[in-house]
Design a protein around this motif. Structure first.
Motif, short mmCIF file in Angstrom:
data_model
loop_
_atom_site.label_atom_id
_atom_site.label_comp_id
_atom_site.label_asym_id
_atom_site.label_seq_id
_atom_site.Cartn_x
_atom_site.Cartn_y
_atom_site.Cartn_z
N ARG A 78 74.08 39.63 24.68
CA ARG A 78 74.38 38.32 25.25
C ARG A 78 73.10 37.75 25.87
O ARG A 78 72.34 38.48 26.51
N VAL A 79 72.90 36.46 25.69
CA VAL A 79 71.76 35.76 26.28
C VAL A 79 72.21 35.19 27.61
O VAL A 79 73.21 34.47 27.68
N LYS A 80 71.48 35.52 28.69
CA LYS A 80 71.83 35.04 30.03
C LYS A 80 70.64 34.32 30.64
O LYS A 80 69.50 34.61 30.33
N LEU A 81 70.96 33.42 31.56
CA LEU A 81 69.94 32.63 32.25
C LEU A 81 69.88 33.03 33.71
O LEU A 81 70.89 33.06 34.40
N ASP A 82 68.69 33.40 34.21
CA ASP A 82 68.46 33.68 35.62
C ASP A 82 67.75 32.49 36.25
O ASP A 82 67.02 31.77 35.58
N ASP A 120 53.28 30.83 36.36
CA ASP A 120 54.32 30.57 37.35
C ASP A 120 55.38 29.71 36.67
O ASP A 120 55.19 28.52 36.48
N PHE A 121 56.51 30.34 36.31
CA PHE A 121 57.55 29.65 35.55
C PHE A 121 58.81 29.50 36.40
O PHE A 121 59.05 30.28 37.33
N GLU A 122 59.62 28.50 36.04
CA GLU A 122 60.80 28.17 36.84
C GLU A 122 62.03 28.99 36.46
O GLU A 122 62.83 29.34 37.32
N LYS A 123 62.23 29.28 35.18
CA LYS A 123 63.46 29.93 34.71
C LYS A 123 63.15 31.22 33.97
O LYS A 123 62.08 31.37 33.37
N THR A 124 64.11 32.13 33.98
CA THR A 124 64.03 33.38 33.23
C THR A 124 65.28 33.49 32.35
O THR A 124 66.40 33.40 32.85
N VAL A 125 65.06 33.68 31.06
CA VAL A 125 66.15 33.90 30.11
C VAL A 125 66.04 35.35 29.65
O VAL A 125 64.95 35.82 29.33
N LYS A 126 67.18 36.06 29.62
CA LYS A 126 67.14 37.48 29.29
C LYS A 126 68.19 37.81 28.25
O LYS A 126 69.19 37.11 28.11
N LEU A 127 67.94 38.88 27.52
CA LEU A 127 68.88 39.40 26.53
C LEU A 127 69.48 40.68 27.10
O LEU A 127 68.75 41.62 27.43
N VAL A 128 70.81 40.72 27.24
CA VAL A 128 71.51 41.83 27.87
C VAL A 128 72.40 42.52 26.84
O VAL A 128 73.10 41.86 26.07
N VAL A 129 72.38 43.85 26.83
CA VAL A 129 73.18 44.65 25.91
C VAL A 129 74.59 44.79 26.48
O VAL A 129 74.77 44.97 27.68
N GLU A 130 75.62 44.75 25.62
CA GLU A 130 77.00 44.78 26.08
C GLU A 130 77.64 46.16 26.03
O GLU A 130 78.79 46.30 26.42
N GLU A 131 76.96 47.18 25.51
CA GLU A 131 77.50 48.54 25.54
C GLU A 131 76.36 49.54 25.50
O GLU A 131 75.23 49.19 25.18
N ASP A 132 76.65 50.78 25.86
CA ASP A 132 75.63 51.84 25.84
C ASP A 132 75.16 52.08 24.41
O ASP A 132 75.98 52.16 23.49
N GLU A 151 74.88 49.88 29.33
CA GLU A 151 75.60 48.60 29.29
C GLU A 151 75.11 47.69 30.41
O GLU A 151 74.95 48.11 31.55
N GLY A 152 74.83 46.44 30.07
CA GLY A 152 74.37 45.46 31.05
C GLY A 152 72.88 45.50 31.33
O GLY A 152 72.40 44.73 32.15
N GLN A 153 72.15 46.35 30.65
CA GLN A 153 70.70 46.45 30.88
C GLN A 153 69.97 45.38 30.08
O GLN A 153 70.36 45.03 28.97
N LYS A 154 68.89 44.85 30.65
CA LYS A 154 68.08 43.84 29.98
C LYS A 154 67.18 44.50 28.94
O LYS A 154 66.61 45.56 29.21
N VAL A 155 67.03 43.86 27.79
CA VAL A 155 66.14 44.37 26.75
C VAL A 155 64.88 43.50 26.67
O VAL A 155 63.77 44.02 26.65
N TYR A 156 65.06 42.18 26.61
CA TYR A 156 63.95 41.24 26.57
C TYR A 156 64.13 40.23 27.70
O TYR A 156 65.25 39.91 28.07
N LYS A 157 63.01 39.72 28.21
CA LYS A 157 63.09 38.58 29.13
C LYS A 157 61.99 37.60 28.77
O LYS A 157 60.90 37.99 28.35
N ILE A 158 62.30 36.32 28.92
CA ILE A 158 61.34 35.25 28.65
C ILE A 158 61.31 34.34 29.87
O ILE A 158 62.35 33.84 30.31
N ASP A 159 60.13 34.13 30.43
CA ASP A 159 59.94 33.20 31.53
C ASP A 159 59.41 31.88 30.96
O ASP A 159 58.40 31.88 30.25
N VAL A 160 60.11 30.78 31.27
CA VAL A 160 59.72 29.46 30.76
C VAL A 160 59.94 28.42 31.85
O VAL A 160 60.53 28.70 32.89
N ASP A 161 59.47 27.20 31.58
CA ASP A 161 59.75 26.08 32.47
C ASP A 161 61.12 25.50 32.14
O ASP A 161 61.74 25.85 31.13
N GLU A 162 61.59 24.58 32.99
CA GLU A 162 62.95 24.02 32.87
C GLU A 162 63.21 23.40 31.51
O GLU A 162 64.28 23.57 30.93
#
Length: 173
Positions: free
Chosen positions: A168-172, A48-60, A135-146
């Motif tokens: 691009r690395v984004k934070l959810d 049970d983690f607080e944050k999700t960090v993801k890697l998003v592709v910027e083009e097809d 474009e805009g699809q997630k490739v990797y996601k990492i769930d971690v604590d704050e």
């Protein structure tokens, strides 16, 4: 034979070649190779983690399974150095490499055109697999604590160097 350059397979196909049938005689692609990705989930699967960090592709793009595996190795090697893989994070590869890459070798010698007349776009033999990413699809996601968000960002930034396109690395939340 080594891998062909990624630029050859980077553009998305109009229709992916994925046909694998239960009956061998019905297959469109004979003997498609298995994807190179060894595992899709790393770390604590039920945490049970607080944050999700993801890697998003910027083009097809098409991403080869070898590139997905190289990014996975870069992520897990960094996270295992700074965190405990038994309890501190959960990383996941999201796309699956369904698309079968094909290669039809042409003769590279003088007067080779007479051998291959009418063979401009033949089907070719399967040489690998890739994931078709929009474009805009997630490739990797990492769930971690704050407190571990910055380390997860660093791990995903290392994985961007293995990708054939800008990411691009984004934070959810």
């Amino acid at each position: 034979m080594g891998d062909r350059p990624a630029r050859i397979y980077r553009e998305q196909p109009s229709q992916p070649y994925t046909r694998q049938s239960q009956k061998k005689s019905d297959n469109f692609i004979k003997g498609a190779p298995a994807p190179r990705v060894t595992q899709y989930d790393m770390g604590v699967k039920n945490g049970d983690f607080e944050k999700t960090v993801k890697l998003v592709v910027e083009e097809d793009v098409n991403i080869r399974s070898e590139a997905l595996e190289a990014g996975r190795i870069a992520i897990t090697s960094h996270l295992n150095k700074v965190m405990d893989p038994e309890e501190d994070y959960f990383a996941k590869i999201l796309p699956y490499p369904h698309h079968v890459l094909r290669y039809h070798p042409l003769a590279g010698v003088a007067q080779a055109d007479r051998y291959y007349e009418g063979m401009r776009k033949p089907f070719g033999r399967p040489i690998g697999r890739s994931a078709i990413i929009d474009e805009g699809q997630k490739v990797y996601k990492i769930d971690v604590d704050e407190g571990d968000v910055q380390e997860a960002r660093r791990a995903l930034e290392r994985a961007t160097h293995k990708m054939p396109v800008k990411c691009r690395v984004k934070l959810d939340q």
